[in-house]
Enzyme design. Structure first.
Site, PDB file in Angstrom:
ATOM      1  N   GLU A  19       0.805  -1.221   0.000  1.00 58.58           N
ATOM      2  CA  GLU A  19       0.000   0.000   0.000  1.00 58.58           C
ATOM      3  C   GLU A  19       0.835   1.268   0.000  1.00 58.58           C
ATOM      4  O   GLU A  19       0.444   2.282  -0.587  1.00 58.58           O
ATOM      5  CB  GLU A  19      -0.965  -0.003   1.180  1.00 58.58           C
ATOM      6  CG  GLU A  19      -2.174  -0.919   0.992  1.00 58.58           C
ATOM      7  CD  GLU A  19      -1.852  -2.400   1.057  1.00 58.58           C
ATOM      8  OE1 GLU A  19      -0.751  -2.762   1.510  1.00 58.58           O
ATOM      9  OE2 GLU A  19      -2.700  -3.210   0.652  1.00 58.58           O
ATOM     10  N   HIS A  32     -11.733  -5.394   8.022  1.00 61.28           N
ATOM     11  CA  HIS A  32     -12.445  -5.161   6.762  1.00 61.28           C
ATOM     12  C   HIS A  32     -13.706  -4.347   7.043  1.00 61.28           C
ATOM     13  O   HIS A  32     -14.712  -4.489   6.337  1.00 61.28           O
ATOM     14  CB  HIS A  32     -12.826  -6.479   6.086  1.00 61.28           C
ATOM     15  CG  HIS A  32     -11.670  -7.334   5.676  1.00 61.28           C
ATOM     16  ND1 HIS A  32     -10.987  -8.135   6.551  1.00 61.28           N
ATOM     17  CD2 HIS A  32     -11.064  -7.507   4.469  1.00 61.28           C
ATOM     18  CE1 HIS A  32     -10.012  -8.776   5.903  1.00 61.28           C
ATOM     19  NE2 HIS A  32     -10.038  -8.407   4.649  1.00 61.28           N
TER      20      HIS A  32
END
Ligand SMILES: Cc1ncc(C[n+]2csc(CCOP(=O)(O)OP(=O)(O)O)c2C)c(N)n1
Ligand SMILES: Cc1ncc(C[n+]2csc(CCOP(=O)(O)OP(=O)(O)O)c2C)c(N)n1
Ligand SMILES: [Mg+2]
Ligand SMILES: [Mg+2]
Lengths: 325, 340, 340, 325
Positions: D58, D127
């Site tokens: 990321e 999540h």
């Protein structure tokens, strides 16, 4: 006993903790040579093998500390400047803060991350940052922001003893600026409490770090003008001492929150929101925040730096306005 | 069971093997158990009884081979989500695995707080992990450093997928471990895909093992479809490592025979022919064949073992389904450790 | 000046050199200019006229050698704080350098908003950078990808210290650049120290260049005290790279002859004898000697050049001191780009 | 024209932007195959070479996007789940947010980072996260949180056109849940505005994402009981539309802020603080916040997940209490 600086209080507490508990170790960049602020000066010699220079990599400083703490050591990591902790944001947020929660207490992390924060040293955009708003929004991590040497000492010891991750924020401008005789000084030993350090009837000022000292200076000046300030030393961001904050807000009905960090989304917002919810009926004026302006970071040049940071004059002016409301 | 998980071949190795007959059967048993558990979990998911499954199907040889080379109770695991079989070797029961799959209150890993396959068990020395890949490699380095400081002889087994080696934390962990010569076995299960991305999109070198050269870490590639080969490679590395030999990097070449997870549709990106080719190398089939061929066990004995496992899994699922769910307010609590 | 920064030896190389006589003199001039600027800045700091200095003393050969192998106006720089000399080759004037050192309003890099030595100049293709080390390596990869997509032939020069290669971003940048075969020259100035930490605390391999093997990136070690050798190495790599050869990693072995910065006391950690040993290899002295020995220039000509530079720097400092400071409220503005 | 889902609106806007501006490209994990939520489905085929699978990293997705944007491209990066953006915190905070500021406008970054956030999909602790409080505290980065498909479309197009970094947050639970006819629907085209989506006299509710929809459902129910709600769709976290927020607060004198994120230090604090400072005289009740509890992250099991997330019933209950105050 002579007065000690913030830096000496920190250094002393590190030595004390290492002396009394073999599991305590210090790691970070340049810590063996004493660290760039000299907070770990002399420790490597005194505690061989327990002061560990790490590679220049913040995610690993925090990630390795997690492993050490899980194993049963008591790592005290140093991040050289708070501005450089962000590469470890993920390890703190996704890992450290959730360790105990996600295992329902089966595992836990007695670790401390110390780091110098705040402006006023011509550090520019990446050596001046306030980080409490980011890291104070991670339930599972305690965030401590002392202002006086005695609290630095007692709370650092408490942080090292704590079975949870503690982010210990040291205001770098106060390292050599603020002195205190430790003996007899009030010293918080429990993480999660704020302290009312001055009482006055007109306006309540809540602050931490350098801004606490500026607020006290402003309060002194205002007292001469006949304006009484109640001043709260926040001491802890997480857990937040809502009780003391609300008590202080209720005492005057007028609140000024001061921080160096930029306004929008700064931690002052949480304090204001807490008061607006839980002390609403006692309020006599809008809750005011005096903060850094909404620019990305503190500029380097001293003229702009001074413009960025609130100081005693601006605090006094804001208090006067509130008092007159 | 515990005795067979011990990596020493006290009773004498089976001819041509580095393991005893009992260990070989145990190895096969763990692999079958992992497979049956994954299959049952997926069935439960399709029935709407489980929300999510992420399986290790195709990686059982890599996982069991590696885990059996370690010392449960002594060594630490910092595994990743596919490592059900690794956990089985370290003592996780079929019932516990099912509690985990169903997010039940009594799941020892997280009591329903984490998604399934997020392992963790302090007593068994399994380190709790998140969904964020590769972070655990740094925890492994920290544990190894702690053990070194305390003078405890152990290794930390830290695993991840090949895609996860792209992350900065992978670099920082290998760098840290190599500088301090820490006893960490970095075990990469290269199953060919990171969700839809093939290995070529993760690295410009042919092998994950090539990454070890940046750190001076001894690195090996091993056939991850061959449990015995994996056992041997990991055993040698772990033995060296625990005696001060520093970290090792081992890449087990295997294959993800299933989609990434119960949420994934792999037909979008994976050629059917490739899958079929690899299915022929199914590690369970391969090991079963070898055991028979080499006279370790006869078909009947293995069939018997398989039936036992089948029953164990069926029973575990039935049992787990009846166990209590977390109460809504169990969402609170354990934010901080008290006392400690 | 601009013509000599061109990396082609149009006028014919000096015997035994890959550069013309004019270029060699230019090379020496840049090195002297960088050195004199650093010295003057440090004087200003000691006089209380500048708050902070971080110098490239000892690394001038590495920096000028590398930068002269590039194409100002075409290639991009993603430099790091010590790279004053790199910036000089790309067009920064002595006056601008002084504005930067003093945090003056008209400093083109950041107008006093950043600490000194945080370079940036869009028109000159110098990428703005922060104090956070190694982040710029990823920006370099992104720029190179952009140029590739647009079909522009260039290289991106991304530099950092050896300590900075420990960070995850270093790994991610080399990985990304190698996967896409991007035209990036990763140039590591290994000056032996990351503040107080010696290279052994940053890596278990003898050379930063060894790190390139994890990515299949051609890597080289070059004597960073020898400007001509650095020029040659970088030139060859850049030429390959801009023609589609993918990234290169070059480690220039040099030495930080000064403390880390004006805030640092290096006597705490650096043996005096080591410093003295390296001081003998001062790249300015070395190049000066070679130019005379090889008949490129006589002592008088070089002394003349040095005097000119001395005067240029003196004038620049005097001038810069008289330039306006930022106003306090200049702290506001440019949070967002308008229009765009 | 048929109603489209949030997901379809996002996908459509991406295609539209790529169609009209060659500089626009999409990068992220698995985006070539369409992404795990299928937001980029079909784009790789339609725009060859402009949809780029990245390695699983990321920090590089964001760092490379910075380079692309600086060079003059218009990257639209996808972070697969908001929970995984934190490894890029440093690149966003220390780099992207300061790019324009630190060069006084000499350089700037027309880049977008899209990412699915929020709970309600049994995503567990990694999540389900809300990240607006962290990333909304970085002046220099715009943060957008639409709720309706038409705004998703118009604001994503605006974000891609914007010369500044924009973090575009997509509530994953609403991807397929919320539909809207685009034609004729109100659609904000300027980043930085909030919208009053319902007017009522008794209580003002401010929300975003899934919570906005839950708030509207609660308002509907409350209307039947005779309690009128003014509902504000926040739309933008940074810049914050203080004007609309204060206008809405003043309209009723009673304010409820609803978010999924945990309470302490959540972005609701900033909204409350803004109102407590700038609409104080109009307030008739404490400013209430209904938020996730102060635990590190959303638990997985649906019973605990439901406990964690505010919903229409709890919103209605909180509004009733405020109305009765
Ligand atoms: C930091 C981070 N980014 C993205 C994801 C989403 N994600 C989950 S698994 C996965 C692929 C992992 O691939 P690999 O490492 O090869 O392991 P495998 O699943 O193939 O075993 C991704 C991208 C994640 N979990 N963590
Ligand atoms: C991420 C980060 N961590 C820490 C620092 C503080 N710091 C500034 S320079 C430096 C040492 C850098 O060493 P090296 O990369 O070798 O470059 P050199 O200064 O030797 O040229 C450190 C630790 C920083 N700037 N950034
Ligand atoms: Mg994989
Ligand atoms: Mg160095």
């Amino acid at each position: 006993m002579a007065a000690v600086t913030v830096l000496e209080a920190v250094r002393g507490a590190l030595a004390e903790a290492m002396e009394r508990d073999e599991r305590v170790l210090v790691l970070g960049e340049d810590v063996e040579a004493g660290g760039v602020f000299r907070a770990t000066d002399g420790l490597a010699k005194r505690f061989p093998g327990r002061v560990i220079d790490t590679p220049l990599a913040e995610s690993s400083i925090i990630g390795v500390s997690i492993g050490l703490a899980h194993y049963g050591m008591r790592p005290v990591a140093e991040i050289q400047f708070a501005d450089f902790i962000h590469a470890g944001f993920d390890q703190l947020c996704s890992e450290a803060s959730r360790w105990c929660y996600r295992t329902c207490g089966d595992a836990w992390l007695p670790m401390v991350v110390r780091t110098p924060w705040g402006g006023g040293v011509h550090g520019g955009q990446h050596h001046s940052q306030s980080i409490e708003a980011y890291y104070g929004h991670m339930p599972g991590i305690k965030v401590v922001v002392p202002s006086f040497p005695a609290d630095y000492r007692s709370l650092l010891l408490a942080a090292i003893d704590d079975p949870n991750p503690v982010l210990f924020l040291e205001h770098k401008r106060t390292y050599r600026l603020i002195r205190q005789e430790l003996e007899g000084a009030p010293a918080e030993t429990v993480i999660g409490r704020s302290r009312i350090v001055r009482r006055g009837d007109d306006v309540t000022v809540i602050a931490w770090g350098l801004m606490l000292h500026e607020s006290l200076a402003a309060a002194e000046q205002l007292a001469a003008e006949g304006i009484g300030c109640t001043v709260v030393d926040l001491l802890s961001v997480q857990p937040l001492d809502r009780e003391t904050i609300c008590e202080a807000a209720k005492a005057t009905g007028k609140v000024l929150i001061v921080h160096e960090d930029t306004l929008t989304g700064g931690f002052g917002a949480e304090i204001a929101a807490t008061i607006a919810e839980h002390a609403f009926e006692f309020l006599d004026a809008p809750i005011r925040r005096l903060c850094g302006p909404d620019v990305p970071a503190m500029p380097y040049h001293h003229a702009m730096e001074a413009f960025f940071m609130p100081d005693r004059e601006r605090i006094a002016a804001a208090v006067r306005e509130l008092a007159a409301y | 069971m515990a005795s067979a998980t011990n990596s020493e071949t006290a009773g004498g190795a089976h001819p041509g093997y580095p393991l005893t007959r009992a260990q070989l059967l145990q190895m096969y048993r763990y692999m079958v158990l992992a497979r049956r558990l994954d299959e049952r979990m997926m069935t439960l998911q399709r029935q709407g009884l489980a929300a999510f499954v992420i399986a290790g199907v195709g990686q059982e040889a890599a996982q069991v081979g590696a885990a059996m080379a370690l010392r449960p109770g002594v060594d630490y695991l910092a595994p990743y989500y596919r490592d059900l079989a690794v956990n089985l070797v370290f003592g996780m029961t079929a019932r516990e695995a099912m509690l985990n799959a169903l997010g039940k209150r009594d799941d020892p890993n997280s009591h329903g707080r984490q998604m399934p396959a997020h392992w963790g068990n302090r007593e068994r020395r399994v380190v709790t992990q998140s969904s964020v890949v590769a972070t655990q490699l740094l925890h492994a380095a920290g544990i190894a450093l702690g053990a070194r400081l305390r003078g405890e002889e152990l290794v930390v087994f830290a695993s991840c997928g090949e895609g996860s080696t792209s992350r900065g934390d992978f670099h920082e962990a290998l760098n840290f471990a190599s500088i301090h010569r820490l006893p960490v076995i970095f075990f990469v299960e290269n199953n060919g895909y990171a969700i839809s991305e093939r290995t070529e999109k993760e690295m410009a070198v042919p092998h994950v093992a090539d990454r070890g050269r940046a750190y001076g870490i001894p690195s090996a590639v091993v056939d991850g479809m061959d449990a015995v080969a994996v056992y041997q490679t990991v055993k040698a590395a772990a033995d060296q490592s625990r005696r001060g030999g520093g970290p090792h990097l081992i890449e087990a070449k295997c294959y993800r025979l299933w989609p990434h997870s119960s949420d994934d549709d792999d037909t979008r990106y994976r050629p059917r022919a490739e899958l079929e080719e690899w299915a022929k190398k199914d590690p369970l089939v391969v090991l079963r064949g070898r055991l028979m061929e080499d006279g370790v066990a006869a078909d009947g004995e293995l069939a018997q073992l398989e039936a036992e496992v089948e029953e164990e899994v069926r029973e575990a699922a039935q049992w787990a389904l009846r166990q209590p769910d977390p109460a809504p307010e169990d969402a609170l609590g354990y934010v901080f450790k008290e006392g400690g």
